[in-house]
Each structure stands twice: as structure tokens, then as C-alpha cells.
Design a protein around this motif. Structure first.
Motif, PDB file in Angstrom:
ATOM      1  N   PHE A  16       0.821  -1.198   0.000  1.00  0.00           N
ATOM      2  CA  PHE A  16       0.000   0.000   0.000  1.00  0.00           C
ATOM      3  C   PHE A  16       0.865   1.262   0.000  1.00  0.00           C
ATOM      4  O   PHE A  16       1.897   1.323   0.681  1.00  0.00           O
ATOM      5  CB  PHE A  16      -0.903   0.044   1.238  1.00  0.00           C
ATOM      6  N   ASP A  17       0.434   2.254  -0.772  1.00  0.00           N
ATOM      7  CA  ASP A  17       1.026   3.594  -0.726  1.00  0.00           C
ATOM      8  C   ASP A  17      -0.051   4.547  -0.228  1.00  0.00           C
ATOM      9  O   ASP A  17      -1.154   4.622  -0.797  1.00  0.00           O
ATOM     10  CB  ASP A  17       1.480   4.040  -2.124  1.00  0.00           C
ATOM     11  N   TRP A  18       0.273   5.305   0.829  1.00  0.00           N
ATOM     12  CA  TRP A  18      -0.684   6.209   1.448  1.00  0.00           C
ATOM     13  C   TRP A  18      -0.259   7.663   1.269  1.00  0.00           C
ATOM     14  O   TRP A  18       0.924   7.941   1.034  1.00  0.00           O
ATOM     15  CB  TRP A  18      -0.812   5.907   2.947  1.00  0.00           C
ATOM     16  N   PRO A  19      -1.180   8.613   1.395  1.00  0.00           N
ATOM     17  CA  PRO A  19      -0.785  10.029   1.343  1.00  0.00           C
ATOM     18  C   PRO A  19       0.000  10.422   2.585  1.00  0.00           C
ATOM     19  O   PRO A  19      -0.007   9.715   3.597  1.00  0.00           O
ATOM     20  CB  PRO A  19      -2.129  10.767   1.285  1.00  0.00           C
ATOM     21  N   ALA A  20       0.660  11.550   2.481  1.00  0.00           N
ATOM     22  CA  ALA A  20       1.475  12.028   3.600  1.00  0.00           C
ATOM     23  C   ALA A  20       0.604  12.229   4.836  1.00  0.00           C
ATOM     24  O   ALA A  20      -0.489  12.793   4.759  1.00  0.00           O
ATOM     25  CB  ALA A  20       2.160  13.331   3.216  1.00  0.00           C
ATOM     26  N   SER A  21       1.098  11.728   5.977  1.00  0.00           N
ATOM     27  CA  SER A  21       0.463  11.941   7.283  1.00  0.00           C
ATOM     28  C   SER A  21      -0.949  11.366   7.345  1.00  0.00           C
ATOM     29  O   SER A  21      -1.783  11.844   8.130  1.00  0.00           O
ATOM     30  CB  SER A  21       0.420  13.436   7.641  1.00  0.00           C
ATOM     31  N   GLY A  22      -1.253  10.358   6.546  1.00  0.00           N
ATOM     32  CA  GLY A  22      -2.582   9.758   6.578  1.00  0.00           C
ATOM     33  C   GLY A  22      -2.688   8.730   7.687  1.00  0.00           C
ATOM     34  O   GLY A  22      -1.849   7.832   7.784  1.00  0.00           O
ATOM     35  N   ARG A  23      -3.714   8.841   8.539  1.00  0.00           N
ATOM     36  CA  ARG A  23      -3.949   7.865   9.597  1.00  0.00           C
ATOM     37  C   ARG A  23      -5.180   7.044   9.216  1.00  0.00           C
ATOM     38  O   ARG A  23      -6.275   7.594   9.075  1.00  0.00           O
ATOM     39  CB  ARG A  23      -4.139   8.537  10.955  1.00  0.00           C
ATOM     40  N   VAL A  24      -4.974   5.753   9.059  1.00  0.00           N
ATOM     41  CA  VAL A  24      -6.025   4.864   8.570  1.00  0.00           C
ATOM     42  C   VAL A  24      -6.870   4.376   9.734  1.00  0.00           C
ATOM     43  O   VAL A  24      -6.347   3.857  10.721  1.00  0.00           O
ATOM     44  CB  VAL A  24      -5.416   3.672   7.816  1.00  0.00           C
ATOM     45  N   THR A  25      -8.196   4.540   9.611  1.00  0.00           N
ATOM     46  CA  THR A  25      -9.107   4.045  10.646  1.00  0.00           C
ATOM     47  C   THR A  25      -9.753   2.721  10.259  1.00  0.00           C
ATOM     48  O   THR A  25     -10.174   1.958  11.121  1.00  0.00           O
ATOM     49  CB  THR A  25     -10.204   5.075  10.932  1.00  0.00           C
ATOM     50  N   SER A  26      -9.863   2.443   8.968  1.00  0.00           N
ATOM     51  CA  SER A  26     -10.403   1.150   8.543  1.00  0.00           C
ATOM     52  C   SER A  26      -9.829   0.787   7.186  1.00  0.00           C
ATOM     53  O   SER A  26      -9.556   1.664   6.360  1.00  0.00           O
ATOM     54  CB  SER A  26     -11.934   1.187   8.472  1.00  0.00           C
ATOM     55  N   CYS A  27      -9.644  -0.517   6.968  1.00  0.00           N
ATOM     56  CA  CYS A  27      -9.121  -1.000   5.691  1.00  0.00           C
ATOM     57  C   CYS A  27      -9.625  -2.428   5.496  1.00  0.00           C
ATOM     58  O   CYS A  27      -9.457  -3.276   6.380  1.00  0.00           O
ATOM     59  CB  CYS A  27      -7.596  -0.959   5.664  1.00  0.00           C
ATOM     60  N   ARG A  28     -10.256  -2.657   4.352  1.00  0.00           N
ATOM     61  CA  ARG A  28     -10.848  -3.955   4.054  1.00  0.00           C
ATOM     62  C   ARG A  28     -10.269  -4.479   2.751  1.00  0.00           C
ATOM     63  O   ARG A  28     -10.216  -3.752   1.760  1.00  0.00           O
ATOM     64  CB  ARG A  28     -12.363  -3.813   3.936  1.00  0.00           C
TER      65      ARG A  28
END
Length: 584
Positions: free
Chosen positions: A294-306
Motif C-alpha cells: 500500500f502507498d498512502w498520502p502524507a500523514s494519513g492515519r487509517v481508521t479502517s481498511c478492508r
């Protein structure tokens, strides 16, 4: 990709005149079609799922079409910053054509385009009444203009199935020659027509969303391919990545009337633009773990992922458990596959700031990187290869009953502590664990997706034929050899009857697909596409031992022997009576 509208010389003349007016008009420029004739400050896009006569619609067609609807709306909003608004809606039911596959495919790709769009346009009376925005009709066809299985990416060849698709370094992109997506801008009528063939959407490869926008929102307003070519959505974007990684050519947008913002938007924290889910390795081999990075945006905090995947276009979506420490998961495991197979995957995620994203992708597990994956079933039985009779070999899945949705473990369990967790049924490890299901019709197909949680031992599927109960017993291991059979036949159990076969069928932690077809005088059992039992005879020869008895003789049941099982799918489909032999 035809772009039929005004002649080029007339369109150019109108464009020059239009730009002269726009440059001097008060209030700034307006966003218009490429020839300047029609406003596109609002675009009303209608998405239609087109199914030829005799074809079975995809059971999850709406989820797939909705995915593309959301992707192209997000992309258009990002690119135009509100100066042009795309409002997409999905026709609520599959459009069932009056034509079969053979009649639709007469001629070339252009012929199938106009034949399909005219039929849909006329029946829906598209854009005939009052209009809100610029109307575009975009058809998602269930077929390609030539025979092609879009899940395996195979076409029929002189020596059998041949791979046809677009790959780069092992990664799959849309672009099969048999696909044939098309679009046209109808200037005089003030609307657009687009067609995305099956290869461009049914299995969302990376870049399929580019195809949908390219045809559905680009050529349909007159946009040409930019020269020189680049990675934009109207050029080579579909061969390089998802639409979120692409863009609309800046010069083209300006010529439409878009006004660049004073300051470019910061996309470093934009989840839609930054999120990617790429397989590692790109071409995994059987026995090798398949992971998504996975590649995420800067400073992104993930609360859910399915995370879910499927290995059959008409099969179930299997969910993979996911947990992480820190702000975001680095990736997810899809598991280990013991044979070559296509895999379609989907990821849905939400950030703490409320942003959400959905991304679909595709890969193939191959024995060798350049070796095509062949299906277990004969090629002519696949969805995209109708039989010579013109009928579709796939069943009508609308009659299928989801038995898991009606199970209450406390009510239905006969022996053992059965549980239902997140829609999946768990059978305990023990001797003789069993749980009752519903009463079957006289002839039926039972489909089960089962996962052994321990070293595999007996999986029991309690069946009924002609008023007699019996077992389908699979992978029973009293000693070294795993045994499978119908039980009992002529009073004989798995140890010694005409259906007994030796050899392991299951592996711990691996899902297996089981189909039991029960006719009035025949039982056929397939495991992962291979026939393991095929018995024909008088139902009076069948019986059920007292050990496996349940309170209700008329019901089917599930059972497990010395192995815990997780059931991901249990479905029942009534079958029409088989035709008599010799047509009598």
C-alpha cells in the motif's frame, strides 16, 4: 476509437470563433465541448449495463459499475475544481438486449458499437426530454466484439486458448485487441455516446478506470488524443496506472474553457490521488505468498481498511483479515495459491480525516512468467464463449439461495459448538459435528467454499435424493490415504464402494470450491473444478448411517470430522428437470 462529429475543418473554424467570443465575454470563459457548441459546466452521464440475449448478468454487476462511477466522478472533480461537474447515474436494471451475441458481433468493432448504442438509445429514449446538463450515454457491455474471456484473458486459437491482453513487466492493463471500446460526440444532437467492452471494465485491471473516462467523458465531448502523446487520460494513461495516477492534459482543459487556479492544489494529502495497492511480486508463482503493497498520502492515519479477492468472475469475494500498528498498514497478504490462477482484488480504506477510497486490481499467479493461465473447465464452458446453440453455459444465478444468511447456530446445530462470525460459519473440531440446513428441491446444486483450519480431515455434506439421505464425504483420513466417496451405497461406506477414490483434496488454510449436483438418479461432485465423484443409479441404493442422523430427515446438513472448517459460502440453486434421453 471513432470520434464522429463535425468535419475537422468546420470544428476548427467554430472553435476559433468560439474562443474569440470567450476571450471578450464578461465573467470569464465557460467550459464547453471541444467545438464550443455545448456547455459542459454540468455533465449528466448515464451508465447502462448491457446484456445480450441468452447471457447471464454478473451477480455483482452493480458493485462493479458503481466503482467506476465513483472513480470517474472523483477524477473529474479533481481536474476541473468545480468548473465542470460530472453527475453520473446508473440505470437500475441490466439492459437486456433483443439481440444475441452472434447478431451483435456481425461486422467489425464499429458495427457492434453503433448497433449496441442505437438499441439502448432508442429504447431508453435517451436525452429526448428536458435536459439538465450535457447528456452522455455510456454502455458497459457484457461482451467484446470478438470472443475473449476477460478474467483469464484468453481467446480461442487454432491450437487452443491463447493469451490476449496488455501486460508490462508482468502487470496487467486493459487493451485486448478483441475488446473494442468506442465513443463518439454527436454535435448536432448535443450528446455523447460511449461503449466500454467487457475487457475494459468487467475485470478492473489497473487502468480500466482510465478507459471508462477516456470513452465516457473524453471523446464524448469531442476531446481528441493529445499530440504528442503523454501519460494523460486521453493518451496513454490506461497503459500506465489507475486514473488517480493520471491527469487531463492541461492544454486540452484550457481549450475547453477551464481556467487554471491561482495556486495549484496540494495533492500530497489527497487519498484518491496517492493511494495505490500493487501486488508483490508482480507475477507470483504457485506456493509463493501473494501480497499487496500500500502507498498512502502524507500523514494519513487509517481508521479502517478492508481487503477482498476472488479467483472466479462468478465466484465469491473472500475477505482477508488485516491488522496493523502505527498510522497505516504497509500492505496485506492475499495468501498462498497452490496452482496458477487469475486474482481480482479490491481494497476499501478510510482515513481519520474522513477521506475514503476504493481500488480494484488484478494479477495472475503463473507457473512461469510468460505462461498463460488456463482454466480448469473446458474453454467452451466459460462465460465469454457461448456454445454453438447460442445458449449461455452459465446458470441463472438469480435463483441461488444463500444458506448462510438463514443459519442460526443455536437452533440448527445438532452436535458441536458451531459459530457464525462476520457472515462465515465455523465448524468445531470434533467427531461427528453437524448442523442442519434447509430442505432442498428435488434436483439442485449445492455450492460450498470451505477452508480447513486444521490438518484436513473429513468434510461432510449431507444430501437428499428421491426421499433418501446420504453423505458426500470428502478427504476423510482414517490412515495415511485421504478417502472420498458417497456414503452409503448398497450399505457400503467410504472404505469400499464404487465411488471411493484416494488422494488428498484439501490443504490447511486454503479455500476449496465444492459443487454437488444432485439429479433424480445422478450425483456429481467437483472440487476446485475437478470431478471427484460421478455416480448414477437408483436412489433406493443410498442410505445414511445412524451416526450422522439429524432430527429432520428432509433437510441437508453440514458436518466435520476431526477438523475445524470455516465455510465462506454455502448456496443452494434449484435445477430444472434434466431433459429425457433421446429427446423423449
Amino acid at each position: 476509437m471513432p470520434n464522429r462529429g463535425l468535419p475537422i475543418w468546420l470544428a476548427a473554424a467554430l472553435l476559433v470563433a468560439c474562443w474569440g467570443w470567450l476571450a471578450t465575454s464578461p465573467g470569464g470563459a465557460e467550459v464547453r465541448t471541444w467545438d464550443g457548441r455545448h456547455l459542459i459546466d454540468r455533465i449528466d452521464l448515464t451508465l447502462v449495463y448491457f446484456v445480450p440475449q441468452g447471457r447471464t448478468p454478473l451477480p455483482d454487476w452493480r458493485e462493479r459499475v458503481d466503482y467506476f462511477r465513483r472513480r470517474i466522478e472523483q477524477f473529474h472533480a479533481r481536474e476541473f475544481q468545480g468548473q465542470s461537474v460530472l453527475v453520473a447515474s446508473v440505470h437500475p436494471e441490466p439492459f437486456r438486449s433483443d439481440r444475441d451475441v452472434a447478431s451483435l458481433r456481425k461486422g467489425d468493432g464499429d458495427d457492434i458499437f453503433f448497433r449496441t448504442l442505437r438499441e439502448v438509445d432508442e429504447r431508453l429514449q435517451f436525452a429526448r426530454g428536458e435536459r439538465g446538463g450535457f447528456p452522455i450515454l455510456l454502455v458497459f457491455s457484457d461482451i467484446n466484439w470478438r470472443p475473449l474471456d476477460d478474467f483469464f484473458r484468453l481467446k480461442p486459437g487454432a491450437r487452443g486458448p491463447e493469451f490476449e491482453g496488455n501486460t508490462s513487466d508482468g502487470e496487467h492493463f486493459p487493451g485486448a485487441e478483441s475488446g473494442g471500446a468506442r465513443a463518439t460526440y454527436l454535435a448536432r444532437e448535443g450528446k455523447g455516446w460511449g461503449l466500454v467492452s467487457a475487457d475494459g471494465w468487467r475485470v478492473p485491471y489497473r487502468g480500466s478506470d482510465c478507459v471508462v473516462y477516456h470513452e465516457g467523458c473524453g471523446h464524448t465531448v469531442g476531446l481528441p488524443h493529445p499530440e504528442p502523446g503523454n501519460g494523460s487520460v486521453m493518451s496513454l494513461g490506461q497503459y500506465q496506472g489507475w486514473i488517480s495516477e493520471s491527469w487531463l492534459d492541461r492544454e486540452q482543459k484550457v481549450r475547453l474553457g477551464w481556467q487554471p487556479p491561482e495556486q495549484e492544489p496540494d495533492l500530497s494529502t489527497d487519498l484518491f490521488s496517492r493511494f495505490r495497492a500493487l501486488p508483490e511480486p508482480r507475477v507470483p508463482r504457485p506456493g509463493e505468498e501473494v501480497r499487496l503493497r500500500f502507498d498512502w498520502p502524507a500523514s494519513g492515519r487509517v481508521t479502517s481498511c478492508r481487503v477482498r479477492f476472488q479467483t472466479d468472475l462468478f465466484g465469491p469475494w473472500v475477505e482477508r483479515p488485516l491488522s496493523w500498528t502505527g498510522d497505516a498498514p504497509e500492505g496485506a497478504s492475499l495468501g498462498i495459491f497452490d496452482r496458477p490462477t487469475p486474482i481480482s482484488y479490491r481494497v476499501v480504506a478510510t482515513l481519520a480525516d474522513g477521506q475514503s477510497v476504493e481500488l480494484w486490481g488484478y494479477l495472475q499467479v503463473r507457473a512461469e512468467p510468460r505462461q498463460a493461465v488456463l482454466p480448469l473447465r473446458p474453454l467452451e464452458e466459460l462465460a465469454s464463449f457461448p456454445r454453438a446453440t447460442g445458449t449461455d453455459p452459465l446458470p441463472d444465478l438469480s435463483t441461488e439461495i444463500n444458506l448462510l444468511s438463514g443459519i442460526d447456530p443455536e437452533r440448527d446445530a445438532v452436535r458441536g459448538a458451531w459459530t457464525l462470525i462476520d457472515g462465515r460459519l465455523h465448524a468445531p473440531r470434533g467427531y461427528g459435528a453437524r448442523l442442519e440446513l434447509s430442505e432442498p428441491p428435488p434436483e439442485y446444486e449445492l455450492t460450498v467454499i470451505a477452508e480447513p483450519l486444521d490438518e484436513p480431515d473429513g468434510l461432510i455434506l449431507g444430501q437428499r435424493m428421491g426421499g433418501r439421505r446420504f453423505l458426500v464425504l470428502l478427504n476423510y483420513t482414517p490412515e495415511a490415504d485421504a478417502l472420498s466417496a458417497l456414503e452409503n451405497i448398497d450399505g457400503l461406506n467410504v472404505g469400499a464402494n464404487v465411488t471411493t477414490r484416494k488422494g488428498p483434496l484439501f490443504r490447511q488454510g486454503r479455500l476449496s470450491h465444492i459443487q454437488c449436483v444432485v439429479r433424480n438418479d445422478r450425483v456429481t461432485v467437483r472440487v476446485d473444478g475437478a470431478t471427484v465423484i460421478d455416480w448414477q443409479g437408483d436412489p433406493a441404493r443410498l442410505s445414511l448411517s445412524d451416526y450422522w442422523a439429524t432430527p429432520h430427515d428432509e433437510r441437508l446438513f453440514l458436518g466435520a470430522y476431526d477438523c475445524a472448517y470455516r465455510f465462506h459460502r454455502v448456496t443452494l440453486r434449484p435445477l430444472a428437470p434434466a431433459p429425457p434421453a433421446n429427446g423423449r
